[in-house]
Design an enzyme around this catalytic site. Sequence first.
Site, mmCIF file in Angstrom:
data_model
loop_
_atom_site.group_PDB
_atom_site.id
_atom_site.type_symbol
_atom_site.label_atom_id
_atom_site.label_comp_id
_atom_site.label_asym_id
_atom_site.label_seq_id
_atom_site.Cartn_x
_atom_site.Cartn_y
_atom_site.Cartn_z
ATOM 1 N N GLY A 1 0.869 -1.683 0.022
ATOM 2 C CA GLY A 1 0.089 0.457 -0.183
ATOM 3 C C GLY A 1 1.168 1.383 -0.156
ATOM 4 O O GLY A 1 0.583 2.383 0.446
ATOM 5 N N SER A 2 2.012 1.017 -0.871
ATOM 6 C CA SER A 2 2.696 2.474 -1.105
ATOM 7 C C SER A 2 2.468 3.689 -1.135
ATOM 8 O O SER A 2 2.611 4.528 -1.299
ATOM 9 C CB SER A 2 4.093 2.240 -1.454
ATOM 10 O OG SER A 2 4.678 2.629 -2.789
ATOM 11 N N LEU B 1 -4.362 -7.582 -6.379
ATOM 12 C CA LEU B 1 -3.857 -8.534 -8.014
ATOM 13 C C LEU B 1 -5.372 -9.236 -8.415
ATOM 14 O O LEU B 1 -5.150 -9.719 -8.775
ATOM 15 C CB LEU B 1 -2.973 -9.534 -6.879
ATOM 16 C CG LEU B 1 -1.848 -8.204 -6.570
ATOM 17 C CD1 LEU B 1 -0.642 -9.445 -5.698
ATOM 18 C CD2 LEU B 1 -1.343 -8.082 -7.895
ATOM 19 N N LYS B 2 -5.984 -9.092 -8.387
ATOM 20 C CA LYS B 2 -7.540 -8.591 -8.185
ATOM 21 C C LYS B 2 -8.428 -8.435 -9.592
ATOM 22 O O LYS B 2 -8.140 -7.529 -9.842
ATOM 23 C CB LYS B 2 -8.205 -9.932 -7.473
ATOM 24 C CG LYS B 2 -7.982 -9.537 -6.356
ATOM 25 C CD LYS B 2 -8.159 -11.425 -6.519
ATOM 26 C CE LYS B 2 -7.044 -12.659 -4.851
ATOM 27 N NZ LYS B 2 -7.007 -13.479 -5.320
ATOM 28 N N ASP C 1 -4.998 -4.433 -17.952
ATOM 29 C CA ASP C 1 -4.431 -3.373 -18.167
ATOM 30 C C ASP C 1 -4.793 -3.586 -19.251
ATOM 31 O O ASP C 1 -3.783 -3.168 -20.523
ATOM 32 C CB ASP C 1 -2.706 -4.806 -18.458
ATOM 33 C CG ASP C 1 -2.168 -4.992 -17.055
ATOM 34 O OD1 ASP C 1 -2.921 -4.114 -16.199
ATOM 35 O OD2 ASP C 1 -1.303 -5.467 -16.879
ATOM 36 N N HIS D 1 0.493 1.027 -13.500
ATOM 37 C CA HIS D 1 1.165 -0.590 -13.912
ATOM 38 C C HIS D 1 2.554 -0.134 -13.607
ATOM 39 O O HIS D 1 2.688 1.056 -14.440
ATOM 40 C CB HIS D 1 0.153 -0.786 -15.322
ATOM 41 C CG HIS D 1 1.425 -2.513 -15.361
ATOM 42 N ND1 HIS D 1 0.601 -3.120 -14.902
ATOM 43 C CD2 HIS D 1 1.845 -2.630 -16.506
ATOM 44 C CE1 HIS D 1 1.639 -4.531 -15.928
ATOM 45 N NE2 HIS D 1 1.953 -3.466 -16.692
#
Length: 201
Positions: free
Chosen positions: A16-17, A94-95, A154, A113
Amino acid sequence: MADSLARIAVFISGGGSNLQSLIDASNGRRLCAKIALVVSSNESAYGLERAAQAGITTFVYLPKQYSSKDEAAADLLAHLRREEIDYIALAGYLKMLPGAVVRAYPKRIVNIHPALLPKYGGKGMYGHFVHEAVLASGDKESGVTIHLVDEIYDHGVILEQARVPVLENDTPDSLAARVLVEEHKLYPRVMDKLIKGEYRL
Ligand code: GRF
């Protein structure tokens, strides 16, 4: 007037940066929005602690805990509506988002991304896999892409990119770190511009 600020839900799966950079930008008024909800696909994501420290409501979304995909998507949408979410920022999520959510927020969902799309994108291209692929290719530059989200990984319209050099002795970690510096600068700026209607979409 805090009440008129756009409300963003940030979706995470890990550290979570980028979430932190959005929180900091919101607090510093560089992002004209409130981070109103953090959704995590992982109940032990460190980003959930960041959210708690910032006093942000969190929701751990685990689709497998529902009896059907439709029910899971409906509950996610219900959480988004309860928090009156206007925009969604995917930040290391990631989902795949349910189609119903994508369709409920046209041109209002953004993903970050860590490469220059359309290269090095698609299913399975995340985290160190992206940076390993860039290094294996011999490309002399990489970077970050921020794009609208549609129902293909993406794939949506690219809003902005930032470039970084690939250096001779780079490892996936050193390249990731250089890209991440740019991610933290670019994501708040892009969200701010999107909310202010500064992209022709
Ligand atoms: C970032 O590199 C982002 O581009 C990618 O996943 C990583 C998430 O990092 N989608 P963090 O959780 O924001 O630190």
